[in-house]
Design an enzyme around this catalytic site. Structure first.
Site, PDB file in Angstrom:
ATOM      1  N   HIS A 180       0.992  -1.470   0.504  1.00  0.00           N
ATOM      2  CA  HIS A 180      -0.312   0.114   0.439  1.00  0.00           C
ATOM      3  C   HIS A 180       0.910   1.662  -0.036  1.00  0.00           C
ATOM      4  O   HIS A 180       1.736   1.280   0.849  1.00  0.00           O
ATOM      5  CB  HIS A 180      -0.594   0.417   1.080  1.00  0.00           C
ATOM      6  CG  HIS A 180      -1.723   1.114   1.182  1.00  0.00           C
ATOM      7  ND1 HIS A 180      -3.498   0.949   0.657  1.00  0.00           N
ATOM      8  CD2 HIS A 180      -1.418   2.505   1.766  1.00  0.00           C
ATOM      9  CE1 HIS A 180      -3.717   2.410   0.561  1.00  0.00           C
ATOM     10  NE2 HIS A 180      -2.805   2.976   2.000  1.00  0.00           N
ATOM     11  N   CYS A 181       0.776   2.258  -1.094  1.00  0.00           N
ATOM     12  CA  CYS A 181       1.575   2.961  -1.180  1.00  0.00           C
ATOM     13  C   CYS A 181       0.899   4.702  -0.457  1.00  0.00           C
ATOM     14  O   CYS A 181       0.025   4.752  -1.672  1.00  0.00           O
ATOM     15  CB  CYS A 181       2.222   3.040  -2.519  1.00  0.00           C
ATOM     16  SG  CYS A 181       3.504   4.990  -3.250  1.00  0.00           S
ATOM     17  N   PRO A 182       0.927   5.225   0.268  1.00  0.00           N
ATOM     18  CA  PRO A 182       1.056   6.217   0.635  1.00  0.00           C
ATOM     19  C   PRO A 182       0.349   7.562  -0.430  1.00  0.00           C
ATOM     20  O   PRO A 182       0.680   8.429  -0.166  1.00  0.00           O
ATOM     21  CB  PRO A 182       1.357   6.346   2.317  1.00  0.00           C
ATOM     22  CG  PRO A 182       1.977   5.882   2.337  1.00  0.00           C
ATOM     23  CD  PRO A 182       2.363   4.454   1.777  1.00  0.00           C
TER      24      PRO A 182
END
Lengths: 167, 394
Positions: free
Chosen positions: B163-165
């Site tokens: 999950h890439c913020p």
């Protein structure tokens, strides 16, 4: 009154008062055990994914026992195998898919705004095939085959439409 | 009862946020994404405003043209990564969940009272390697190989990478190549701007050194501000360079081995006692081609389809719905069948993930909790899963 050859007898008795009759009236209603244990209106049988060759979309061709009485094993295998072949065609890694990928990358993937991907074209083919199969083969047998895309490509579900028992 | 037609995205479980009537799908926390956008657009704007006129005049007009093309590509890739469906798996409908429960019960046989049932794992053989498929208690499915549950978005994602913020979304099967193209093009853009900033500063200092005419001093006054912006750009590019170029290198390594970040962190395919990666073609070129130029997978999450909005909570009865839960009436469920249901007892073998950001903590409760009697498994939704671990049956 002799009761014979009934699986289960439900005996309702009612007394009529204030009438000439001095004996109770007995109503007998019969049910068969099978009717009482009848499953609900429609139940579903799920055919799971086959991951033996990786993450590519394939479904198990093992014939589910719940469909034993309703469907031919051959027919089932043929349907699932055709679906597997169609999905394999959609996910095929070959010159055509590489070319599509490279071309799309060069146009910053904006080409997909006007063009349908190869996968989407095959999905339409699959939807048409399932509709055909339902009309020709499954509907006459009281079954409904649902498109796996509606279940996230996880299962192929056969819905058995059993008419509700009227009491 | 008035039923109205709604788009399916309005009834989707999970913690995603949708825009443009379901066309855009992102995670809920978008703050860091806005920062990314600001840094890219801000730095490039400064470059185009202050560096490009000088460079176009003194070197070549092709320099800003190429910079514009690269900038537009970066933005397109960023939007494509951030706004698309990463490959979310829709949750199982009640009938499918029941069916799976039945299969698990049949497989487990009779578990003596007081003993914990065995973990819900299915073994499959992929290319002669045994891979374990884990059961997701939130989505009520056995996860396909390489899929993982993202606790931030509360969805199972196929070929889950991370999950890439920075892009405000999960990176999974469907958007991995856009993510990679984004990091690659951003690396190129950063290097490009950094290089030409240095060249610009070098050329300016040469100019000031030799040319001392009035025209140049007048220019100098207006050019006083330029060094500040140039220094700012150089700083941003310098720090971005190390992280983004490093990330691109790391993902190039992963792609050549056909691995995901998730697998790399967990060490799924490394180590002597572990299985070898069954998905790798053992050929770097083939692996790269598959990941980057493979077929464009469609979204199996029908976001813009229409369904009946039944306030009584019978969302599951909508015919075309593939992933729905009555979010408005999370605790009300309707009995679908009259069959007894299996208890949902989690145990310590329920899926654990190495990174805290992708761990699903509600599944780890060791002891079954008693709940108000329900004869059926609750519809999958984040709220019900948090509180209901066991549905007491009969």
């Amino acid at each position: 009154m002799v009761v014979k050859n009934y699986d289960i007898c439900c005996v309702y008795s009612c007394c009529c008062s204030g009438s000439d009759t001095s004996f109770p009236l007995i109503f007998v209603q019969t049910h068969s055990l099978q009717d009482l244990h009848q499953p609900t209106a429609s139940s579903k049988v799920f055919v799971q994914r086959d991951y033996s060759s990786g993450t590519h979309c394939r479904f198990l061709t093992k014939f589910p026992s719940e469909l034993d009485s309703r469907l031919d094993k051959q027919q089932f295998e043929e349907t699932v195998q055709t679906l597997n072949n169609l999905y394999a065609e959609a996910e095929k890694l070959g010159g055509k898919s590489y070319l599509e990928g490279c071309l799309a990358c060069l146009t910053a993937y904006t080409i997909f705004l006007c063009m349908e991907t190869h996968y989407e074209k095959v999905l339409k083919k699959i939807a048409k095939y399932i509709k055909d199969q339902n009309e020709k083969i499954y509907a006459p047998r009281g079954l409904l085959l649902t498109d796996p895309i509606e279940r996230g490509l996880r299962v192929v579900s056969f819905e058995t439409n059993i008419k509700p028992h009227l009491k | 009862m008035i039923t109205r037609k709604v788009r399916k995205w309005e009834k989707l479980p999970g913690k995603n946020s949708f825009c443009c009537d379901g066309r855009v799908m992102m995670a809920r926390q978008k703050g860091v994404f806005y920062l990314t956008l600001f840094l890219i657009v801000g730095t490039c704007s400064l470059f185009f405003a202050f560096e490009c006129p000088y460079l176009a005049l003194h070197l070549s007009p092709a320099i800003p043209v190429f910079a514009i093309v690269l900038f537009l590509f970066v933005i397109a890739m960023l939007f494509r990564t951030s706004f698309s469906d990463p490959g979310v798996l829709p949750r199982a409908l009640p009938e499918e969940a029941t069916f799976i429960e039945m299969e698990i019960e049949a497989a487990n046989g009779n578990v003596p009272a007081g003993q914990r049932p065995p973990p819900r794992i299915r073994n499959v053989q992929i290319n002669s390697q045994i891979v374990k498929l884990k059961y997701c208690y939130t989505c009520k499915i056995f996860r396909p190989p390489r899929a993982s549950h993202c606790s931030i978005c509360d969805n199972c994602v196929e070929r889950f990478d991370h999950h890439c913020p920075w892009v405000g979304n999960c990176v999974g099967k469907r958007n991995y190549r856009y993510f990679y193209m984004f990091t690659l093009s951003l690396s190129l853009l950063t290097i490009y701007i950094f290089t030409f900033d240095i060249i610009h500063v070098a050329m300016r200092s040469v100019d000031y050194g030799f040319l001392n005419t009035l025209k140049e001093t007048l220019k100098q006054t207006s050019a006083l501000l330029n060094p500040v912006f140039t220094v700012l750009e150089v700083l941003v590019c310098f720090f971005t360079l190390w992280s983004v170029v490093g990330l691109t290198g790391f993902h190039t390594y992963l792609i050549s081995l056909n691995q995901t970040t998730n697998e790399d962190i967990k060490g799924s395919w490394s180590g002597k006692n572990r299985v070898q990666n069954p998905y790798s073609h053992k050929n770097i070129f083939k692996n790269c081609c598959e990941v980057l130029c493979g077929p464009a997978y469609p979204s199996v999450l029908d976001r813009r389809g229409l369904m009946q909005d039944d306030p009584a909570g019978a969302a599951a009865s909508s015919s075309a719905s593939s992933s729905s839960s009555s979010a408005s009436s999370a605790s009300v469920t309707e009995p679908q069948t009259t069959k007894p249901k299996a208890p949902l007892i989690p145990n310590e073998h329920t899926p654990e993930d190495a990174k805290p950001s992708i761990a699903e903590s509600p599944e780890k409760s060791p002891s079954p909790k008693e709940e108000p009697p329900e004869n059926f498994p609750p519809l999958a939704s984040p709220e019900t899963d948090e509180h209901i671990k066991v549905s007491a049956h009969l």
